[in-house]
Scaffold this active site. Structure first.
Site, mmCIF file in Angstrom:
data_model
loop_
_atom_site.group_PDB
_atom_site.id
_atom_site.type_symbol
_atom_site.label_atom_id
_atom_site.label_comp_id
_atom_site.label_asym_id
_atom_site.label_seq_id
_atom_site.Cartn_x
_atom_site.Cartn_y
_atom_site.Cartn_z
ATOM 1 C CG PHE A 117 -2.066 -0.865 1.216
ATOM 2 C CD1 PHE A 117 -3.298 -0.414 0.771
ATOM 3 C CD2 PHE A 117 -1.961 -2.184 1.638
ATOM 4 C CE1 PHE A 117 -4.404 -1.248 0.744
ATOM 5 C CE2 PHE A 117 -3.061 -3.038 1.608
ATOM 6 C CZ PHE A 117 -4.281 -2.560 1.159
ATOM 7 C CG ASP A 118 1.008 5.844 -1.795
ATOM 8 O OD1 ASP A 118 2.153 6.097 -1.382
ATOM 9 O OD2 ASP A 118 0.190 6.724 -2.124
ATOM 10 C CG LEU A 119 0.984 6.903 4.621
ATOM 11 C CD1 LEU A 119 0.044 6.009 5.429
ATOM 12 C CD2 LEU A 119 2.202 7.302 5.447
ATOM 13 C CG ASP A 120 1.074 10.838 2.165
ATOM 14 O OD1 ASP A 120 0.610 10.707 3.309
ATOM 15 O OD2 ASP A 120 2.221 11.249 1.934
ATOM 16 C CB ILE A 279 -2.931 -0.865 -3.397
ATOM 17 C CG1 ILE A 279 -3.176 -2.352 -3.694
ATOM 18 C CG2 ILE A 279 -4.249 -0.097 -3.341
ATOM 19 C CD1 ILE A 279 -3.900 -3.090 -2.580
#
Length: 325
Positions: A117-120, A279
């Site tokens: 996963f990306d964060l922002d 993602i």
């Protein structure tokens, strides 16, 4: 009766469903010889069958309507190599490629074991803290006109900060480094609190863990900030690996971060990468995944939008958090 991660699927055999016609270029199979020898009841053959080769788009749409999530199919090698060796039938290649594209469009996708996963813009709606901190930095640098519109500053959500500053302000790296320092003056104190998990994320992550996925974060945000945000929102417990960028390597790319995460997850080898998907919400996530030879699912609820993600090459774009579950 069935576990939460049980997947209903269907399967087919190419010879039994595809059919053929005079122009498709398919060669003879052993089953053709068998049927022509009169070995099958009433001399039946598979020249038409379900005529799947002419109706696969309709068939996949029916699967979607039935809620089928998995589909195993086979390739007819007599169609691909009509003489058994040598010449490749390009009509067959085009058909199978289009079949796979159509399957993806209708929800049939390969099974993954690990999710990055990306964060922002993917796990958290961090735009307010980032844009206000960029605005603060731009004003300290003397670029007041570039700092006026917070909406325009959303382009800073996602990409590496140094490179985005250089591009946005048309400045040299040394000046951009000064801007990054100003940005962190505000962001490290108040900016990362101007942030919240997207609705549904707190339900999604434990659900994915229960299904047996390995979860990781791969973010261009500095490692310390990634850790701080996830701990603040109590999301860190769901991830096997949490990887951010190294502040001592300002030119670190998204792919660089992904590569480190893959090593730590145990999915670094080429064959294992097939079981991993990135993602994210921006084209930079797609580009990083592509550079690391991974698929990428785009999330349009973030800061990039459907058009950006599809143009970048995301294999699928979802509109809501719930679609990731």
């Amino acid at each position: 009766m069935f576990r939460d991660d049980f997947v209903w699927g269907v399967a087919s055999s190419s010879y039994q469903v595809e059919g053929t016609d005079a122009n498709d270029g398919r060669g003879k199979t052993v089953w053709d010889a068998f049927t022509q020898a009169g070995r099958i009841f009433e001399n039946q053959n598979a020249y038409t069958t379900c005529d799947h080769m002419h109706h696969y788009k309709e068939d996949y749409a029916l699967m979607k309507n039935l809620g089928i999530k998995a589909y195993r199919f086979s390739l007819n090698w007599a169609r691909i190599l009509p003489e058994g060796t040598g010449r490749v039938n390009e009509k067959a290649i085009r058909m199978y490629r289009d079949m796979i594209t159509c399957m993806k469009e209708n929800g049939r996708a390969k099974m993954y074991q690990a999710l990055l996963f990306d964060l922002d813009g993917t796990l958290t709606a961090s735009g307010e803290g980032i844009t206000k901190s960029i605005q603060y930095a731009l004003r300290k640098m003397g670029y007041e006109s570039l700092a006026e519109d917070l909406k325009k500053l959303e382009i800073f959500v996602g990409p590496p900060l140094l490179e985005q500053l250089m591009e946005y302000c048309q400045i040299e790296e040394s000046e951009a480094e000064r801007g990054v320092a100003y940005y962190r003056e505000r962001y490290n104190v108040v900016g990362y609190y101007e942030n919240k998990p997207y609705k549904g994320i707190r339900k999604l992550l434990p659900k994915l863990k229960k299904k047996g996925y390995k979860l990781a974060v791969a973010s261009s945000k500095p490692q310390g900030m990634v850790d701080a945000v996830l701990e603040h929102f109590e999301l860190n417990e769901y991830f096997d690996v949490i990887e951010g960028s190294d502040v001592n390597l300002p030119r670190m790319t998204k792919s660089d971060v992904i590569e480190i995460a893959l090593k730590k997850l145990g999915f670094f080898e080429a064959e294992k990468r097939k079981g991993v998907v990135m993602i994210g919400d921006r084209k930079y996530d797609v580009a990083g995944a592509t550079a690391s030879r991974l698929d990428c699912i785009g999330v349009a609820y973030g800061y990039g939008g459907t058009e950006e993600l599809e143009s970048a090459g995301a294999i699928k774009v979802v509109q809501t958090v719930e679609e990731l579950g």
